[in-house]
Design a protein around this motif. Structure first.
Motif, PDB file in Angstrom:
ATOM      1  N   ASN A  62       0.926  -1.263  -0.350  1.00  0.00           N
ATOM      2  CA  ASN A  62      -0.008  -0.469   0.062  1.00  0.00           C
ATOM      3  C   ASN A  62       1.093   1.150   0.113  1.00  0.00           C
ATOM      4  O   ASN A  62       0.902   1.872   0.705  1.00  0.00           O
ATOM      5  CB  ASN A  62      -1.148  -0.149   1.253  1.00  0.00           C
ATOM      6  CG  ASN A  62      -0.743  -0.369   2.833  1.00  0.00           C
ATOM      7  OD1 ASN A  62       0.762  -0.369   2.534  1.00  0.00           O
ATOM      8  ND2 ASN A  62      -1.118  -0.278   3.487  1.00  0.00           N
ATOM      9  N   TYR A  84      -6.117   0.404  -5.022  1.00  0.00           N
ATOM     10  CA  TYR A  84      -6.945   1.060  -4.061  1.00  0.00           C
ATOM     11  C   TYR A  84      -7.049   2.503  -4.098  1.00  0.00           C
ATOM     12  O   TYR A  84      -5.612   2.736  -3.570  1.00  0.00           O
ATOM     13  CB  TYR A  84      -6.853   0.820  -2.972  1.00  0.00           C
ATOM     14  CG  TYR A  84      -7.367   0.474  -1.749  1.00  0.00           C
ATOM     15  CD1 TYR A  84      -8.268   0.100  -1.288  1.00  0.00           C
ATOM     16  CD2 TYR A  84      -7.535   1.949  -0.713  1.00  0.00           C
ATOM     17  CE1 TYR A  84      -9.825   0.179  -0.691  1.00  0.00           C
ATOM     18  CE2 TYR A  84      -8.604   1.649   0.133  1.00  0.00           C
ATOM     19  CZ  TYR A  84      -9.611   1.288   0.208  1.00  0.00           C
ATOM     20  OH  TYR A  84     -10.589   1.470   0.932  1.00  0.00           O
ATOM     21  N   ASP A  98      -7.272   5.003  -2.084  1.00  0.00           N
ATOM     22  CA  ASP A  98      -7.757   5.658  -0.224  1.00  0.00           C
ATOM     23  C   ASP A  98      -7.606   7.403  -0.170  1.00  0.00           C
ATOM     24  O   ASP A  98      -7.035   7.957  -0.920  1.00  0.00           O
ATOM     25  CB  ASP A  98      -6.595   4.713   0.270  1.00  0.00           C
ATOM     26  CG  ASP A  98      -6.584   4.332   1.737  1.00  0.00           C
ATOM     27  OD1 ASP A  98      -8.515   4.725   2.428  1.00  0.00           O
ATOM     28  OD2 ASP A  98      -6.562   3.447   2.762  1.00  0.00           O
ATOM     29  N   ASP A 155      -5.352   6.756   7.167  1.00  0.00           N
ATOM     30  CA  ASP A 155      -6.344   6.279   6.069  1.00  0.00           C
ATOM     31  C   ASP A 155      -7.463   5.738   6.104  1.00  0.00           C
ATOM     32  O   ASP A 155      -7.420   4.998   7.084  1.00  0.00           O
ATOM     33  CB  ASP A 155      -5.219   5.764   4.920  1.00  0.00           C
ATOM     34  CG  ASP A 155      -4.164   6.199   4.434  1.00  0.00           C
ATOM     35  OD1 ASP A 155      -3.795   7.201   4.719  1.00  0.00           O
ATOM     36  OD2 ASP A 155      -3.500   4.806   3.408  1.00  0.00           O
ATOM     37  N   SER A 169      -9.054   3.712   4.793  1.00  0.00           N
ATOM     38  CA  SER A 169      -9.164   1.896   5.333  1.00  0.00           C
ATOM     39  C   SER A 169      -8.723   1.454   6.475  1.00  0.00           C
ATOM     40  O   SER A 169      -9.455   0.847   7.146  1.00  0.00           O
ATOM     41  CB  SER A 169      -8.041   1.363   3.990  1.00  0.00           C
ATOM     42  OG  SER A 169      -6.902   1.902   4.241  1.00  0.00           O
ATOM     43  N   ALA A 197     -11.316   2.709   8.853  1.00  0.00           N
ATOM     44  CA  ALA A 197     -11.649   1.212   9.355  1.00  0.00           C
ATOM     45  C   ALA A 197     -11.367  -0.078  10.218  1.00  0.00           C
ATOM     46  O   ALA A 197     -12.460  -0.071  11.095  1.00  0.00           O
ATOM     47  CB  ALA A 197     -12.324   0.951   7.781  1.00  0.00           C
ATOM     48  N   ALA A 198     -10.634   0.117   9.768  1.00  0.00           N
ATOM     49  CA  ALA A 198      -9.735  -1.663  10.278  1.00  0.00           C
ATOM     50  C   ALA A 198      -9.647  -0.989  11.795  1.00  0.00           C
ATOM     51  O   ALA A 198      -9.973  -2.419  12.059  1.00  0.00           O
ATOM     52  CB  ALA A 198      -8.458  -1.597   9.345  1.00  0.00           C
ATOM     53  N   ILE A 202     -11.286  -6.474   1.898  1.00  0.00           N
ATOM     54  CA  ILE A 202     -11.473  -5.826   2.579  1.00  0.00           C
ATOM     55  C   ILE A 202     -13.016  -5.249   2.354  1.00  0.00           C
ATOM     56  O   ILE A 202     -13.398  -4.627   2.708  1.00  0.00           O
ATOM     57  CB  ILE A 202     -10.769  -4.637   2.391  1.00  0.00           C
ATOM     58  CG1 ILE A 202     -10.392  -4.782   0.654  1.00  0.00           C
ATOM     59  CG2 ILE A 202      -9.073  -5.272   2.775  1.00  0.00           C
ATOM     60  CD1 ILE A 202      -9.862  -3.608   0.075  1.00  0.00           C
ATOM     61  N   ILE A 254     -13.074  -5.691   8.268  1.00  0.00           N
ATOM     62  CA  ILE A 254     -13.280  -4.372   7.887  1.00  0.00           C
ATOM     63  C   ILE A 254     -14.012  -4.076   7.402  1.00  0.00           C
ATOM     64  O   ILE A 254     -14.363  -2.281   7.745  1.00  0.00           O
ATOM     65  CB  ILE A 254     -11.909  -4.594   7.342  1.00  0.00           C
ATOM     66  CG1 ILE A 254     -10.424  -5.136   7.937  1.00  0.00           C
ATOM     67  CG2 ILE A 254     -11.404  -2.621   6.264  1.00  0.00           C
ATOM     68  CD1 ILE A 254      -9.504  -5.726   7.059  1.00  0.00           C
ATOM     69  N   LEU A 273     -15.351  -2.280   4.058  1.00  0.00           N
ATOM     70  CA  LEU A 273     -14.696  -1.373   3.119  1.00  0.00           C
ATOM     71  C   LEU A 273     -15.922  -1.261   2.391  1.00  0.00           C
ATOM     72  O   LEU A 273     -16.292  -2.153   1.439  1.00  0.00           O
ATOM     73  CB  LEU A 273     -13.685  -1.284   2.690  1.00  0.00           C
ATOM     74  CG  LEU A 273     -12.386  -0.233   3.511  1.00  0.00           C
ATOM     75  CD1 LEU A 273     -10.743  -0.822   2.955  1.00  0.00           C
ATOM     76  CD2 LEU A 273     -12.988   0.768   4.230  1.00  0.00           C
ATOM     77  N   ARG A 317     -17.039  -0.087  -1.580  1.00  0.00           N
ATOM     78  CA  ARG A 317     -16.311   0.175  -3.097  1.00  0.00           C
ATOM     79  C   ARG A 317     -16.348   1.475  -2.579  1.00  0.00           C
ATOM     80  O   ARG A 317     -15.144   2.270  -3.826  1.00  0.00           O
ATOM     81  CB  ARG A 317     -16.823  -0.351  -4.480  1.00  0.00           C
ATOM     82  CG  ARG A 317     -17.167  -1.875  -4.323  1.00  0.00           C
ATOM     83  CD  ARG A 317     -15.309  -2.511  -4.095  1.00  0.00           C
ATOM     84  NE  ARG A 317     -14.949  -2.165  -5.824  1.00  0.00           N
ATOM     85  CZ  ARG A 317     -15.207  -2.971  -6.587  1.00  0.00           C
ATOM     86  NH1 ARG A 317     -15.583  -4.017  -6.090  1.00  0.00           N
ATOM     87  NH2 ARG A 317     -15.085  -2.595  -7.548  1.00  0.00           N
ATOM     88  N   ASN A 374     -13.455   2.902  -5.168  1.00  0.00           N
ATOM     89  CA  ASN A 374     -12.818   1.547  -5.946  1.00  0.00           C
ATOM     90  C   ASN A 374     -14.050   0.987  -6.663  1.00  0.00           C
ATOM     91  O   ASN A 374     -13.707   0.247  -7.367  1.00  0.00           O
ATOM     92  CB  ASN A 374     -12.580   0.794  -5.013  1.00  0.00           C
ATOM     93  CG  ASN A 374     -11.058   1.897  -4.223  1.00  0.00           C
ATOM     94  OD1 ASN A 374     -10.210   2.099  -5.139  1.00  0.00           O
ATOM     95  ND2 ASN A 374     -11.292   2.463  -2.833  1.00  0.00           N
TER      96      ASN A 374
END
Lengths: 343, 431
Positions: free
Chosen positions: A106, A126, A128, A200, A202, A205-206, A315, A321, A323, A325, A328
């Motif tokens: 990433n 991705y 982000d 970030d 993502s 969210a994680a 993901i 997690i 996420l 779309r 994306n």
């Protein structure tokens, strides 16, 4: 996403030396990989959803899936990957020196990394962006209301600079709480050492998904930076860069055309869609143009499914997690995923 | 003398009183508590504060351990079982202990590092304890090659031929022993040339003729405590002899030797270990010809050893400096040459004086192995990060660090206890 001046300098020096050694090399990256029988893919030492070893020691994740797809396209077996763990400090040198063939860690596509460090980004897997997470009890619904807040921030990263820019341009003040790792940030945030955690989206969210009470925390709607993450290769071998780029494109195109790991065997017997036939190798011979066989893209898609399937298993909304779309999505769905034509 | 019992004076007792138990306050646990815990106002207050701290700690940490969950496959499952109780989720240790110990080493080959560890204890026994038969030392001598073969696998001939290098060095030394200087130089140079140029071809030819070997396992599959122990033990075992030589070199009268040693020690001590590790991981890639596959673990071991050796040299120099000049003169008076004087008289005393410092360096070195996490090697700390990156265990924190701390404590505490045992055994001062 993460870059310090020190690392940049180190990597730049490394890149120069790497070019010198690559030039003296001769053999193309593709030939080296075929001779070795293994793709050396640089991944992170662990980012939730993107690359992490499971309890059997198998690497899993969104970035890992890109490595596996490339290995399947080039070597015919998604398992023939040697995952080289890299840190934010070692990743660029490892790539420039040829220790790894590609880096899927990433990594944000920026001008200086592309131009100055002499890498080729093979696309974006991705999109982000940096966001904020706060406790609901704070009663904040927009990042514009964060004036005077204490913010947990990883030091020496671009997120730190983005944060400073954002608060300055909105005439707000904040008090940074420097932290080193994401795990430390979770502890500090939960212990109340800071009102806001920024990284970030993502990652937010994680992180939120791991809390005992995720419903009490919200990710604010503002996204304050662009972080296009994607795999990259070193300058000096355009054929290899093309292979990685078009493997990515094949995964995206497969989703657009509706080719999935479930129906690919059926579809590769031949369809009345010429582009799909060219993608799956039943028509034309696109693979031969960069030194692979006709079924390269078929194998890449079979490794982990098309782009949408990879997203969903690693993901997507059905995973912890969770996420969406968002950016994306396919361009047909209002997102930015757009594969050039296979022709 | 008159017998007291025959004495019939009324005010003199005729029999001994039976012995009575001492007052409750002057014996047993009460006495111990009074003298040790409540012997004055200050101590009484200190004891009460201490007791409160213990109570507070146990009250807070006790339940965390008491209600801990071992049978869970994810943090979410743990939380479900705990149902709001704040307690440890040791399910992560149960699920991932093998990774914390062995990294990504193939599970069917776990016996190899385990066997190497057990054999390591056997090999260390005669060095650490006098009561072990001296013949075991022969095993200690071949252990490094054996351990290398067990851990990395491949053909056995590489290790065997590698060990042969030492034999060649010794033979060369014996053949040239008339000229000490030449013999010493040749005994170092010839084996190095042998390893560089002949080791590969010879072991290759032998393994083709007689293929004895086990599965080859690359060091990128090493990880966890296995890597800490490999780096730590090799560094410890090699840094002591190199440190001794450097310390002697620094006190040497030969100007060249002296300045090389001083330069080495001061350079290495002036640079942080992390810099050396980055050099091993990043810069060496460019110095070596492209395509060279110089094992990253070996590179790190070399750097860590050099780092520890520089510190060790100064610790031992401290021991040498503490010896009275008379000891050197006594050795000269006995007509011993330089090496004999040092082997028989100087070093045994200097090393004994340095024991606490040496063990200090060892413990520091062992803990410093966790720094390899910064160059992407998955030691226990690196693995704790990787394990957290799995969605099942993201958010787990103290349990992993607690387990790692416990393992490190066991190693470091054993080293510390052994050094105290050794100090007591060698105690010859006249106190």
């Amino acid at each position: 996403m993460k870059a310090t001046l020190f690392v940049g300098t180190l990597a730049a020096a490394a890149a120069v030396a790497g070019m010198a050694s690559a030039a003296s090399h001769g053999a193309s990256v593709l030939d080296q990989i075929k001779a070795r029988g293994e793709l050396n893919c640089g991944v992170s030492t662990g980012v939730n959803g993107f690359s992490a070893p499971d309890s059997a020691g198998e690497w899993q994740g969104f970035d890992v899936a890109v490595c596996r797809a490339v290995a399947a396209a080039v070597l015919g077996d998604p398992k023939k990957v040697k995952f080289v763990t890299t840190t934010g400090q070692t990743r660029f040198t490892a790539l420039a020196s040829g220790e790894i063939d590609m880096l899927a860690r990433n990594t944000t596509w920026t001008f200086s990394r592309d131009v100055d460090l002499k890498f080729t980004f093979a696309g974006v897997n991705y999109y982000d962006g940096q966001g904020f997470m706060v406790n609901k009890a704070l009663g904040v619904s927009s990042a514009k209301e964060l004036d005077g807040a204490t913010v947990c921030i990883q030091t020496g990263t671009t997120t730190e600079l983005n944060l400073a820019d954002y608060f300055k341009s909105n005439n707000m003040s904040y008090e940074p709480v420097p932290i080193e790792t994401n795990a430390e940030a979770q502890q500090q945030y939960l212990a109340g050492a800071c009102d806001v955690y920024t990284t970030d989206a993502s990652g937010l969210a994680a992180t939120r998904a791991t809390f005992a009470d995720p419903e009490n925390h919200i990710v604010l709607p503002e996204i304050i930076s662009k972080e296009p993450l994607g795999p990259l290769v070193a300058h000096g071998d355009d054929q290899w860069a093309d292979i990685v780029r078009w493997t990515m494109n094949a995964l995206v195109a497969a989703e657009e055309m509706g080719v999935t790991s479930a129906n690919i065997e059926e579809l590769s017997k031949g369809t009345n869609n010429p582009e799909m036939n060219r993608l799956l190798g039943t028509e034309g011979d696109l693979g031969a143009m960069f030194g692979l066989d006709a079924a390269w893209a078929k194998r890449a898609i079979m490794a982990g499914g098309n782009y949408g399937e990879i997203f969903a298993t690693n993901i997507g909304e059905s995973t912890p997690i969770g996420l969406a779309r968002g950016l994306n999505s396919q361009w047909t769905q209002g997102g930015l995923m757009y594969a050039p034509p296979f022709r | 003398m008159a017998n007291p019992s025959k004495n019939n004076i009324a005010y003199v007792r005729t029999t001994m009183l039976t012995e009575q138990a001492p007052p409750i306050t002057a014996a047993g646990p009460v006495l111990w508590i009074r003298t040790n815990l409540f012997s004055g106002p200050f101590n009484t207050i200190a004891t009460l504060v201490g007791l409160y701290c213990v109570y507070w700690l146990v009250g807070h940490i006790g339940p965390w351990f008491l209600y801990s969950v071992w049978n869970a496959n994810s943090l979410a499952e743990c939380r479900e079982i705990l149902n709001g109780v704040n307690a440890a989720c040791f399910g992560v240790i149960k699920d991932r202990w093998h990774q914390l110990l062995f990294g990504f080493y193939p599970p069917e080959a776990y016996w190899r590092p385990t066997l190497a560890f057990v054999l390591m204890i056997v090999a260390m026994a005669p060095i650490l304890f006098e009561s072990v038969p001296r013949k075991v030392l022969w095993f200690s001598a071949i252990f490094p090659a054996l351990a290398f073969w067990l851990l990395w696998g491949g053909t056995i001939w590489f290790s065997v031929v590698g060990m042969l290098g030492f034999g060649i060095g010794y033979a060369v030394y014996r053949a040239l022993v008339k000229n000490m200087l030449l013999a010493t130089i040749a005994a170092v140079l010839v084996p190095i040339l042998f390893w560089l140029f002949l080791l590969g071809p010879i072991s290759g030819a032998l393994s083709e003729a007689l293929p004895i070997g086990i599965r080859k396992i690359d060091s990128d599959e090493f990880g966890g405590f296995m890597i800490s122990i490999i780096i730590g033990v090799t560094g410890i075992a090699l840094s002591l002899p190199i440190g001794v030589l450097l310390a002697l070199g620094r006190k040497s009268d030969l100007l060249l030797v002296k300045w090389i040693c001083v330069g080495f020690i001061e350079f290495i001590r002036g640079v942080p270990l992390i810099t050396l590790l980055f050099t091993a991981s990043l810069l060496l890639n460019y110095f070596l010809p492209p395509g060279t596959n110089f094992d990253i673990v070996l590179r790190v071991v070399i750097m860590v050893t050099l780092f520890a050796a520089a510190y060790m040299a100064e610790v031992i120099r401290g021991g040498l400096a503490a010896l009275p000049q008379g000891q050197y003169e006594a050795a000269d008076a006995l007509g011993l040459d330089y090496w004999k004087a040092h082997r028989l008289i100087i070093m045994p005393q200097a090393l004994k004086i340095s024991i606490p410092g040496i063990v200090n360096t060892f413990i520091g070195l062992f803990k410093d192995t966790t720094l390899v996490v910064f160059i992407g090697i998955l030691d226990p700390i690196g693995l704790s990060n990787a394990i957290r990156a799995d969605s099942n265990w993201n958010g787990i924190y103290w349990e992993l660090f607690g387990f790692i701390a416990l393992c490190f404590f066991i190693f470091c505490f054993s080293m510390s206890r052994y050094s105290q045992y050794l100090e007591n055994k060698l105690k010859t001062d006249h106190r």
